[in-house]
Design an enzyme around this catalytic site. Structure first.
Site, PDB file in Angstrom:
ATOM      1  N   ASP A 107       0.845  -1.212   0.000  1.00  0.00           N
ATOM      2  CA  ASP A 107       0.000   0.000   0.000  1.00  0.00           C
ATOM      3  C   ASP A 107       0.869   1.247   0.000  1.00  0.00           C
ATOM      4  O   ASP A 107       2.009   1.214   0.448  1.00  0.00           O
ATOM      5  CB  ASP A 107      -0.796   0.135   1.305  1.00  0.00           C
ATOM      6  CG  ASP A 107      -1.670  -1.029   1.596  1.00  0.00           C
ATOM      7  OD1 ASP A 107      -1.957  -1.790   0.679  1.00  0.00           O
ATOM      8  OD2 ASP A 107      -2.045  -1.149   2.778  1.00  0.00           O
TER       9      ASP A 107
HETATM   10  N1  URA Z   1      -1.229  -5.736   4.209  1.00  0.00           N
HETATM   11  C1  URA Z   1      -1.650  -4.462   4.117  1.00  0.00           C
HETATM   12  O1  URA Z   1      -2.639  -4.081   4.746  1.00  0.00           O
HETATM   13  N2  URA Z   1      -0.952  -3.617   3.331  1.00  0.00           N
HETATM   14  C2  URA Z   1       0.140  -3.979   2.632  1.00  0.00           C
HETATM   15  O2  URA Z   1       0.750  -3.159   1.946  1.00  0.00           O
HETATM   16  C3  URA Z   1       0.567  -5.308   2.743  1.00  0.00           C
HETATM   17  C4  URA Z   1      -0.148  -6.175   3.525  1.00  0.00           C
END
Ligand code: URA
Length: 243
Positions: A107
């Site tokens: 993310d």
């Molecule tokens: N879980 C999440 O919530 N975000 C990520 O980037 C990776 C795993």
């Protein structure tokens, strides 16, 4: 990636050096050599490793795989708003075919280890459930842990909003009142954040600190930094030895 002879213009355009039409000009200018001899034509068939442009060997002629330390506030896809992770790599890499792509995504608000490769077989090996390559996340939570999280995450029954099957068993190591390391064996959209939301908490900081056996700490990579590897070498560093 197995090397095969290709037209010089195709080799150079696939490695992101420029359009095929540029290559004719480079040949005429005497900038290209094949095994040390001046290239004769843009259409002569060559192995990429035989070619030099202005006296320099071509950049990663047989494929490109790297480990990258993703910064916060950067995005893995053009569909998201924000600074693209690809801005941290040489511009030429963006013109490569096959394209360099991330193995899964992190993310915008998650930092840490990310692998990028143009090797489809490696990408498949790293993401296929058959190989069960774990991912470890360092999580900081808004609220203190309640005490039942280790058991609930390990139960294999935790349901996430909008999903129709429970999460796989995940291991949680508590490292502080509101911090923990979580090991996942699958990758769903915003999974860590959604798992803690399902447990009544909220993730305020998230970093991927390990993929399989390979830890961010062992790599000594600055934020936004990367290191290239051969596919086999990388796989060896990651794959967990099963007892
Ligand atoms: N879980 C999440 O919530 N975000 C990520 O980037 C990776 C795993």
């Amino acid at each position: 990636m197995t090397a095969k002879k290709e037209r010089l213009e195709k080799v150079l355009s696939n490695l992101g050096y420029g359009a095929r039409k540029d290559v004719g000009y480079w040949v005429r200018s005497g900038w290209l050599t094949i095994d040390g001899e001046l290239a004769k034509s843009a259409s002569q068939k060559v192995f990429p490793s035989q070619v030099m442009l202005e006296g320099k060997a071509l950049d990663h002629p047989h494929g490109l795989t790297l480990i990258y330390h993703k910064a916060l506030a950067t995005v893995c896809s053009r569909k998201e708003n924000g600074r693209l992770i690809y801005a941290d790599f040489p511009e030429r890499w963006l013109g490569r075919k096959p394209a360099l792509s991330s193995v899964g995504r992190l993310d915008k608000d998650t930092s840490g280890l990310l692998i990028l490769t143009d090797d489809g077989a490696l990408n498949h090996q790293l993401t296929s459930p058959k190989h069960d390559i774990s991912k470890t996340y360092a999580v900081t939570l808004a609220e203190p842990l309640k005490g039942d999280e280790v058991e609930k995450l390990a139960s294999g029954t935790l349901m996430l909003d909008a999903d129709d099957r429970p999460c796989k068993v995940a291991e949680l190591e508590v490292t502080g009142e509101s911090t923990a390391n979580l090991v996942l064996h699958e990758g769903r959209y915003h999974q860590v954040r959604r798992m803690f939301a399902a447990l009544g908490n909220h993730v305020v900081a998230l970093e991927r600190i390990q993929i399989g056996m390979l830890s961010l700490a062992s790599l000594n990579l600055e934020i936004g930094g990367y290191r290239t590897f051969e596919s086999d070498e990388l796989l060896q560093m990651i794959v967990e030895k099963k007892a």
